[in-house]
Motif scaffolding. Structure first.
Motif, PDB file in Angstrom:
ATOM      1  N   GLN A 148      93.892  14.237 -69.010  1.00 54.06           N
ATOM      2  CA  GLN A 148      92.469  14.612 -69.520  1.00 54.06           C
ATOM      3  C   GLN A 148      92.087  15.974 -69.013  1.00 54.06           C
ATOM      4  O   GLN A 148      91.500  16.794 -69.782  1.00 54.06           O
TER       5      GLN A 148
ATOM      6  N   MET B 150      77.073   7.205 -65.791  1.00 58.64           N
ATOM      7  CA  MET B 150      76.826   6.542 -66.999  1.00 58.64           C
ATOM      8  C   MET B 150      77.538   5.102 -66.788  1.00 58.64           C
ATOM      9  O   MET B 150      76.896   4.232 -67.491  1.00 58.64           O
ATOM     10  N   SER B 151      78.533   5.215 -66.417  1.00 62.89           N
ATOM     11  CA  SER B 151      79.467   3.885 -66.326  1.00 62.89           C
ATOM     12  C   SER B 151      78.697   2.850 -65.426  1.00 62.89           C
ATOM     13  O   SER B 151      78.831   1.665 -65.540  1.00 62.89           O
TER      14      SER B 151
ATOM     15  N   GLY C  56      93.945  10.095 -66.721  1.00 63.91           N
ATOM     16  CA  GLY C  56      92.859  10.808 -66.255  1.00 63.91           C
ATOM     17  C   GLY C  56      93.286  12.248 -65.861  1.00 63.91           C
ATOM     18  O   GLY C  56      92.634  13.258 -66.055  1.00 63.91           O
TER      19      GLY C  56
ATOM     20  N   ALA D  90      82.689  14.922 -76.423  1.00 59.04           N
ATOM     21  CA  ALA D  90      83.227  15.581 -75.186  1.00 59.04           C
ATOM     22  C   ALA D  90      84.482  16.540 -75.276  1.00 59.04           C
ATOM     23  O   ALA D  90      84.698  17.546 -74.975  1.00 59.04           O
TER      24      ALA D  90
ATOM     25  N   GLY E 167      83.585   9.940 -78.125  1.00 60.44           N
ATOM     26  CA  GLY E 167      84.393  10.813 -77.662  1.00 60.44           C
ATOM     27  C   GLY E 167      84.820  12.192 -77.951  1.00 60.44           C
ATOM     28  O   GLY E 167      85.167  13.039 -77.320  1.00 60.44           O
TER      29      GLY E 167
ATOM     30  N   THR F 182      81.928  16.594 -66.108  1.00 60.02           N
ATOM     31  CA  THR F 182      82.214  15.560 -67.210  1.00 60.02           C
ATOM     32  C   THR F 182      82.546  14.164 -66.452  1.00 60.02           C
ATOM     33  O   THR F 182      81.868  12.963 -66.754  1.00 60.02           O
ATOM     34  N   ILE F 183      83.450  14.229 -65.536  1.00 58.97           N
ATOM     35  CA  ILE F 183      83.753  13.003 -64.766  1.00 58.97           C
ATOM     36  C   ILE F 183      82.661  12.370 -63.972  1.00 58.97           C
ATOM     37  O   ILE F 183      82.220  11.063 -63.858  1.00 58.97           O
ATOM     38  N   THR F 184      81.585  13.183 -63.296  1.00 62.97           N
ATOM     39  CA  THR F 184      80.458  12.834 -62.613  1.00 62.97           C
ATOM     40  C   THR F 184      79.667  12.087 -63.713  1.00 62.97           C
ATOM     41  O   THR F 184      79.029  11.016 -63.242  1.00 62.97           O
ATOM     42  N   ALA F 185      79.235  12.527 -64.817  1.00 58.84           N
ATOM     43  CA  ALA F 185      78.469  12.257 -65.630  1.00 58.84           C
ATOM     44  C   ALA F 185      79.047  10.750 -66.213  1.00 58.84           C
ATOM     45  O   ALA F 185      78.180   9.858 -66.468  1.00 58.84           O
ATOM     46  N   ASN F 186      80.370  10.899 -66.367  1.00 57.68           N
ATOM     47  CA  ASN F 186      80.737   9.560 -66.576  1.00 57.68           C
ATOM     48  C   ASN F 186      80.820   8.562 -65.802  1.00 57.68           C
ATOM     49  O   ASN F 186      80.481   7.254 -66.214  1.00 57.68           O
ATOM     50  N   ILE F 187      80.997   8.977 -64.657  1.00 57.49           N
ATOM     51  CA  ILE F 187      80.713   7.823 -63.472  1.00 57.49           C
ATOM     52  C   ILE F 187      79.423   7.406 -63.284  1.00 57.49           C
ATOM     53  O   ILE F 187      79.212   5.921 -63.435  1.00 57.49           O
TER      54      ILE F 187
END
Length: 148
Positions: free
Chosen positions: A17, A110-111, A14, A83, A80, A103-108
């Protein structure tokens, strides 16, 4: 066996990234053409994976595995790449912190949806107050990072 030993490796992945978008942004500036820069960015990955496969070709997929594979399963790399291309195009316009935070917030977020609905064959993990609070705190954090 506990999977706790995986956490440091995942944290390192992470952290690394965060380097990708600024590195890709510099590549785009140098090469001018964002599509050429994207291609150049992916070539070392492709080369590494080919070498790894040639060194460790087993196990090979079974006919049953291939014929029962969901249609969307091979599209993870394409998803991927969106991104990567987004970072390559926009990180220098908003900064590495806001880019990574968004990116990380959207990832969280959506996860959380993927977990809640058990999408893509993932074991279902229902939303609860703590997961919603975590998502809200992530969202609040990125608002602060982006604003200041």
């Amino acid at each position: 066996m506990s999977a706790a030993w995986l956490y440091p490796i995942i944290l390192i992945a992470g952290a690394l990234q965060a380097w990708g978008p600024p590195m890709n942004g510099a590549l785009r500036k140098s090469l001018t053409n964002p599509w050429l820069a994207s291609t150049v960015s992916f070539l070392p990955i492709l080369a590494l994976l080919i070498v790894l496969f040639l060194c460790m070709p087993r196990p090979l997929p079974t006919v049953e595995g291939v014929t029962t594979m969901r249609w969307w399963a091979p599209l993870g790399g394409l998803v991927g790449s969106f991104a990567v291309i987004t970072g390559l195009l926009f990180v220098d316009k908003i900064g590495a912190g806001p880019f990574a935070g968004l990116t990380i917030t959207a990832n969280i977020l959506m996860s959380l949806a993927v977990d809640h609905f058990g999408m893509f064959g993932i074991q279902q993990h229902s939303l609860n107050m703590w997961r919603v609070l975590g998502g809200a705190l992530m969202t609040g954090g990125i608002v602060l990072i982006a604003m200041f």
